[in-house]
Design a protein around this motif. Structure first.
Motif, PDB file in Angstrom:
ATOM      1  N   SER A 228       1.901  -4.132 -10.700  1.00 47.43           N
ATOM      2  CA  SER A 228       2.616  -5.056  -9.819  1.00 47.43           C
ATOM      3  C   SER A 228       1.935  -5.170  -8.465  1.00 47.43           C
ATOM      4  N   VAL A 229       1.511  -4.042  -7.907  1.00 47.35           N
ATOM      5  CA  VAL A 229       0.821  -4.081  -6.614  1.00 47.35           C
ATOM      6  C   VAL A 229      -0.511  -4.811  -6.739  1.00 47.35           C
ATOM      7  N   GLN A 230      -1.280  -4.504  -7.786  1.00 52.83           N
ATOM      8  CA  GLN A 230      -2.565  -5.172  -7.984  1.00 52.83           C
ATOM      9  C   GLN A 230      -2.382  -6.677  -8.131  1.00 52.83           C
ATOM     10  N   GLN A 231      -1.341  -7.083  -8.855  1.00 53.22           N
ATOM     11  CA  GLN A 231      -1.127  -8.504  -9.088  1.00 53.22           C
ATOM     12  C   GLN A 231      -0.742  -9.227  -7.800  1.00 53.22           C
ATOM     13  N   VAL A 232       0.113  -8.625  -6.991  1.00 56.09           N
ATOM     14  CA  VAL A 232       0.483  -9.256  -5.719  1.00 56.09           C
ATOM     15  C   VAL A 232      -0.722  -9.320  -4.785  1.00 56.09           C
ATOM     16  N   LEU A 233      -1.495  -8.243  -4.714  1.00 56.96           N
ATOM     17  CA  LEU A 233      -2.685  -8.248  -3.860  1.00 56.96           C
ATOM     18  C   LEU A 233      -3.684  -9.306  -4.313  1.00 56.96           C
ATOM     19  N   GLY A 234      -3.903  -9.388  -5.622  1.00 56.28           N
ATOM     20  CA  GLY A 234      -4.846 -10.372  -6.134  1.00 56.28           C
ATOM     21  C   GLY A 234      -4.394 -11.799  -5.896  1.00 56.28           C
ATOM     22  N   ARG A 235      -3.079 -12.009  -5.889  1.00 52.32           N
ATOM     23  CA  ARG A 235      -2.535 -13.359  -5.708  1.00 52.32           C
ATOM     24  C   ARG A 235      -2.554 -13.783  -4.246  1.00 52.32           C
TER      25      ARG A 235
ATOM     26  N   LEU B 251       0.832  -1.203   0.000  1.00 52.56           N
ATOM     27  CA  LEU B 251       0.000   0.000   0.000  1.00 52.56           C
ATOM     28  C   LEU B 251       0.867   1.253   0.000  1.00 52.56           C
ATOM     29  N   ALA B 252       1.993   1.192   0.704  1.00 47.58           N
ATOM     30  CA  ALA B 252       2.908   2.341   0.717  1.00 47.58           C
ATOM     31  C   ALA B 252       3.477   2.604  -0.674  1.00 47.58           C
ATOM     32  N   CYS B 253       3.703   1.548  -1.454  1.00 49.83           N
ATOM     33  CA  CYS B 253       4.162   1.737  -2.830  1.00 49.83           C
ATOM     34  C   CYS B 253       3.107   2.455  -3.669  1.00 49.83           C
ATOM     35  N   SER B 254       1.839   2.127  -3.456  1.00 46.28           N
ATOM     36  CA  SER B 254       0.767   2.831  -4.161  1.00 46.28           C
ATOM     37  C   SER B 254       0.740   4.298  -3.766  1.00 46.28           C
ATOM     38  N   THR B 255       0.945   4.560  -2.471  1.00 45.72           N
ATOM     39  CA  THR B 255       1.003   5.945  -2.002  1.00 45.72           C
ATOM     40  C   THR B 255       2.164   6.690  -2.647  1.00 45.72           C
ATOM     41  N   LEU B 256       3.316   6.033  -2.718  1.00 47.46           N
ATOM     42  CA  LEU B 256       4.493   6.660  -3.308  1.00 47.46           C
ATOM     43  C   LEU B 256       4.276   6.999  -4.775  1.00 47.46           C
TER      44      LEU B 256
END
Length: 458
Positions: A120-127, A18-23
């Motif tokens: 990348s964030v969406q894919q890790v979260l979905g997995r 989530l911090a990466c999305s914020t960044l």
């Protein structure tokens, strides 16, 4: 590993993602408050400095499909780490800018780096966190909102106290910290040996890139002939992409995913809300700085009235989606967004100093943007494209294209006596998206909310 340690590791990894999305969002919004100071330092006009902002988003548009494929081909964690390395380099480069065009180049490089973060964030979260996607996507939207919330005041504070160059150096430092966290905490997603369909990728990027580039070109008030040529090239490239996709057994993106009504509705809503956000976060600081006379710090505080409600309302949206369905909630959010954005332009046009009313309207705008961001992500992640990196890359490409169009619209039309046009025209786009969203109204209300990691984190 014990269950307690495993749960703790998951929480830390979740927070890092989530911090990466914020960044990623912060890289765009952190320069909105000091935009006038930066323009003066590099001797740029209003349209010129907005072009520096647009260069970041245009690069994201061009690179998002390839970034989505790379996440699928090489693994999301590896791609996310590489993007953070590039973000550090680009931030340090932007801090050293002496003229507008070098700043544009470094901002474009930041956009290339940032293009890989959403997929990348969406894919890790979905997995790794597939439970109750409504709440997971609401948390993701909240993380984006945090970047939108802290970006303007942080950029204004840094510019006022340390100078505008430290705005970029601060972002580069944060990127370095997150790089360490990603490498040590975030779980991997297995790479899938997916071949790159070069002709499909190139025609898609050329088509969308040329059309968005035409908007950016128009925003700089350059030759209309070049703009028309870009539109023609973009249309022909997209037509060729469709023909290639229909005839190929291994298309760059499966056409069935793109034709899914939920993919179309979620992507259109995401692009539309980003267009509205782009208008709000560039036109408002320009107006407050050039017409009202506020400095970077005060502009940053004003923009908090948009960003904080955006952040706080996203979790509320997940509850509304569970009760009324995501599509219905999304459509209501679009209606509120259209009304708030038009009212904001009207208030500025009638009274340039109507700051209390502007604060209230920015807050309503923020709530609406937060609602649409969260619900559009939820709708997208319940489509057939949710498990396919290239399809998610295309969705993010179009989402960023909306932001680039919003920036370009401001660059093309901004003037103290045209504020109603600047803020009001996007309402037509919102209305068209509201109609398109009706095609995805087949979602169901969950019988009961499921317990997820989010509950454990909170």
């Amino acid at each position: 590993m014990s269950a307690h340690r495993r749960d703790s590791s998951r929480r830390h990894a979740y927070a890092a993602l989530l911090a990466c999305s914020t960044l990623g969002t912060l890289s765009s919004t952190i320069i909105s408050a000091p935009i006038n100071v930066i323009a003066e330092a590099v001797d740029a006009s209003a349209s010129g400095i907005v072009f520096a902002v647009s260069a970041f988003t245009l690069a994201m548009v061009l690179c998002s499909p390839v970034a989505g494929w790379m996440c699928q081909r090489f693994g999301s964690r590896l791609v996310l780490g590489a993007s953070l390395v590039l973000m550090v380099i680009a931030g340090a480069g932007a801090a050293a800018a002496q003229d507008l065009w070098y700043l544009v180049l470094m901002r474009a490089l930041q956009g290339v780096a940032c293009s890989a973060i959403p997929s990348s964030v969406q894919q890790v979260l979905g997995r790794h966190w597939p439970e109750n996607r409504a709440r997971v996507m609401a948390a993701w939207a909240s993380a984006i909102g945090v970047g939108q919330a802290i970006g303007p005041p942080l950029g204004g504070l840094i510019a006022d106290t340390l100078g505008w160059r430290w705005v970029f150096l601060t972002h580069a430092s944060l990127s370095l910290v997150l790089l360490v966290l990603v490498v040590t905490l975030v779980p991997s997603v297995p790479a899938v040996p997916t071949p790159l369909h070069v002709s499909g990728m190139m025609t898609l990027v050329a088509g969308v890139g040329a059309l968005v580039g035409a908007f950016a070109w128009a925003g700089q008030h350059r030759s209309a002939v070049v703009g028309i040529a870009l539109v023609i090239v973009g249309a022909l490239a997209l037509l060729l992409h469709v023909l290639i996709a229909r005839r190929s057994e291994r298309a760059f993106v499966d056409p069935d995913h793109l034709a899914d009504p939920r993919f179309l509705a979620g992507t259109a809503a995401a692009g539309t809300v980003m267009c509205a956000l782009g208008v709000a976060i560039t036109a408002t600081p320009l107006h407050l700085g050039r017409d009202v006379g506020l400095g970077p710090g005060h502009i940053g505080l004003m923009m908090l009235s948009l960003a904080v409600p955006l952040t706080l309302f996203a979790p509320v949206t997940s509850r509304l989606s569970e009760r009324f369905t995501a599509v219905r909630t999304m459509r209501v959010g679009l209606v509120v967004l259209a009304a708030a954005l038009f009212s904001l332009g009207l208030a500025f046009a009638l009274d340039h100093d109507s700051l209390p009313l502007a604060v209230a309207l920015l807050a309503v705008t923020g709530c609406a943007i937060g609602a649409v961001q969260a619900t559009s992500a939820h709708v997208l992640m319940t489509s057939s494209a949710a498990d396919h990196g290239t399809a998610l890359g295309v969705s993010n490409m179009l989402r960023f294209a909306g932001l680039a169009v919003g920036y370009s619209w401001v660059a093309a039309t901004w003037a103290p006596d045209r504020l109603l046009l600047v803020y009001g025209a996007p309402v037509a786009v919102i209305a068209a998206t509201w109609l398109l969203a009706g095609a995805a109204r087949s979602d169901r209300v969950p019988s009961r909310p499921e317990r997820t990691l989010l509950d454990d984190v909170h």
